[in-house]
Scaffold this active site. Sequence first.
Site, short mmCIF file in Angstrom:
data_model
loop_
_atom_site.label_atom_id
_atom_site.label_comp_id
_atom_site.label_asym_id
_atom_site.label_seq_id
_atom_site.Cartn_x
_atom_site.Cartn_y
_atom_site.Cartn_z
N ASP A 6 -39.15 -30.86 -36.25
CA ASP A 6 -37.85 -31.18 -35.64
C ASP A 6 -38.11 -31.97 -34.35
O ASP A 6 -38.87 -31.53 -33.49
CB ASP A 6 -37.13 -29.85 -35.33
CG ASP A 6 -35.72 -30.08 -34.81
OD1 ASP A 6 -35.32 -31.25 -34.66
OD2 ASP A 6 -35.03 -29.08 -34.54
N ASP A 101 -33.03 -35.72 -37.79
CA ASP A 101 -34.22 -35.47 -36.97
C ASP A 101 -35.02 -34.26 -37.44
O ASP A 101 -35.85 -33.74 -36.70
CB ASP A 101 -33.83 -35.31 -35.49
CG ASP A 101 -32.84 -34.18 -35.28
OD1 ASP A 101 -32.38 -33.60 -36.28
OD2 ASP A 101 -32.53 -33.87 -34.12
N GLU A 102 -34.76 -33.76 -38.64
CA GLU A 102 -35.50 -32.59 -39.13
C GLU A 102 -36.03 -32.85 -40.53
O GLU A 102 -35.34 -33.46 -41.35
CB GLU A 102 -34.57 -31.38 -39.25
CG GLU A 102 -34.17 -30.74 -37.96
CD GLU A 102 -33.11 -29.68 -38.24
OE1 GLU A 102 -33.46 -28.50 -38.29
OE2 GLU A 102 -31.95 -30.07 -38.44
#
Lengths: 417, 367
Positions: A6, A101-102
């Site tokens: 993340d 974003d993960e």
Amino acid sequence: MFALADCNSFYASCEQVFRPDLRGKPVVVLSNNDGCIVARSKEAKALGIPDLQPFFKIENLLRRNKVAIFSSNYALYGDLSRRVMETLQTFSPAIEVYSIDEMFLDLAGMGNDPGSYSRTIRETLWQHVGIPMSIGVAPSKTLAKLANKVAKKAPACEGVCVLDEARKWRWVLDRMPVREVWGVGRQMERRLGDLGIRTARDLANANPKILRRHGSVNLERTIEELNGRPCLELEDVPGDKQQIYSTRSFGTKARSLVPLQEAVAHYASNAGEKLRKQRHLARAVHVFFHTSPHEPRYHSASAVMQLPYPSDDIRLIVATARQIARNIYTPGHAFLKAGVGLLNIVDRQHHQFDLLQPGQNTRADTLMSTMDAINRKVGRCAVFLAAQGTHRPWAMRQQFRSPRYTTHWDELPKVRA
Amino acid sequence: MKFSISREAFLKPLQLVVSVVERRQTLPVLSNVLITLDNNLLSLTGTDLEVEIVGRIELEQAGQGGEITVPARKLVDICKSLPDKSVINFSEDGGRMLITCGKSRFTLSTLPASDFPSVEEGAGQVEFTIAAAALKKLIDDTAFAMAQQDVRYYLNGMLWEASNGLLRAVATDGHRLAMSSQEMPFSLPERIQAIVPRKGVVELSRILADDGDVTVTLGSNHVRIQRDDFRFTSKLVDGAYPDYERVLPKGGSKYVIGDRELLRHAFARTAILSNEKYRGVRLQLTSGLLKITANNPEQEEAEEEVTVDYEGEGELEIGFNVNYLLDVLGVLKGENFRMVLSDANSSALLEAPEADGSVYVIMPMRL
């Protein structure tokens, strides 16, 4: 073993990539239309700037502390996200892009030391893209999510937390409120609270068969996962959307039908582009708009209209959206926000032919793919319908937007040496 | 109003009319049933403003006439829960309906009969008598193909067409079409078309018995079907039905004849592994053999081979929604079916090889 990678304060970190002068300084990113704060760098968090706070309320606080303020720049974030995923892909053959974003990585077969492997991933990403990242490793996706939270919060972890033994994750579960568990929302937290379940450990120890009556099979899966027994696999192909919405607040409130119809046409066009990208056809269009909910005389309007045949033809979709807008518009209001949804989506591949209605003709198909090809090559909205307007006074405010460094030729960063 | 009647005799007309009464109503009186007693003829009426059904029965012992409305569901629930073969006494007094039976006693609220709306009746264009069973067959052979909540509102019903010597029922949702015809001794100057709304069709199929004749009156904005013991009236859908004859495939180059039940079972089995949302199956036709395959997003696959008589040039591969095929094979009668095809983008025609007046058209899916 699963790893959840993340990016830290992703949007704020993106802004720092091409602005090395801002490294180590407080940075915030505002939501669409510069409404509220959606991302804060580590330093901004340290200043006590709250998350999701309306911008106008804390503008003074930001100025006083010389915080760098940015409007959201999704062209930049989207492109950097793609670069992040590209780098991560070199570390595992089985990955799942979970959000911008993960990413989940399956670490099976990647050596016996997930801790040092994760540190390598982190360092490589920093070198390749310049984005800081936290990585949580555990035998299940739910535990990996929790491990990631620990990696973010505890400085001693240095960005990597591995929960590979029961005693380690139990130590964490004891200290995590149940709300922090993946899949437990506010509602579920209250229901679990009534049953005396307050920490993640309480949930892990609960009887899954009894709890199933209070939740769904998903809650039962969560319990198994918290005990290190993986129930959820990587979803490598992201599912196609069942409905596609494009919704925005206006930069300037719309006080007549013309700007409203323009905005609606523009959003319909955005949604249509997404629809064609996943190769689907829509059977109905939903349009809504409303005034500010914080002002008196709140007014909202909404309606759905069926298309004569399943379509991805932007001319038909925009004409329908404009028609709906005209039908539901009442004068005398200052509209703040509008949205367009494409509903009852069907896969082109499984198209059912109609006896009475020939459906979308091939000329429309060709026109749409030509339009998309030009816009892909020359830039978004290089070709658009005149109904979308040219001045767009309603377009969202982006007074602090950084250059689109990586996706527009004329906005490339310049290096002087 | 005052009368007595046996439980069974009363339930028969009551159950006929009550299903037309919607559970949620705009007007309070629409959740009531109208009870009228006139010269020993007891009539019960239910309506939703679109469809009206009147059930009638002759009383064995004289009563005291009158008309009143009472809540339909409660009336049914009370009468059904009374013991078999009991006699129920009704009497209206001071705006209440008193129901007694043995030692049971119920008082129901009422609304005046003058508030009860009747479905307006226009002039009849054509009136004829037909065997109830024949009319029921027309409906049951085609009703499944009616559209549901289609924007093309005229498809949410069934076309009835009376022309010289023929009564015809047509239903289509655009994906498939069902047509059934019945020879009638008509002689009409021009054909008459009427679209019966979906709910009317469903109700009518339910109340039509297999014996006796009914009288049908087709008006410009209503249809009425009646007999001694009931009268059904429905408004018509105001609209032009599409030219269904245009979509009946002409010609066709590939003829398939096979065992209907065998094929139906093969489709039913393949359907299990077809895509749950789109329901597509692939038909591959080669000399003497029909191969049916299906797969789903989980990459599971089903394959069936059925021996058929196939006449025509070359092979054909075509996709269909398996539910549409199953619907047709379910209503077709007789041992065999006949299917006429031309190419992968054109409709298929299905019928019984020994023509029985019903034909079905199905549009393919993209494979």
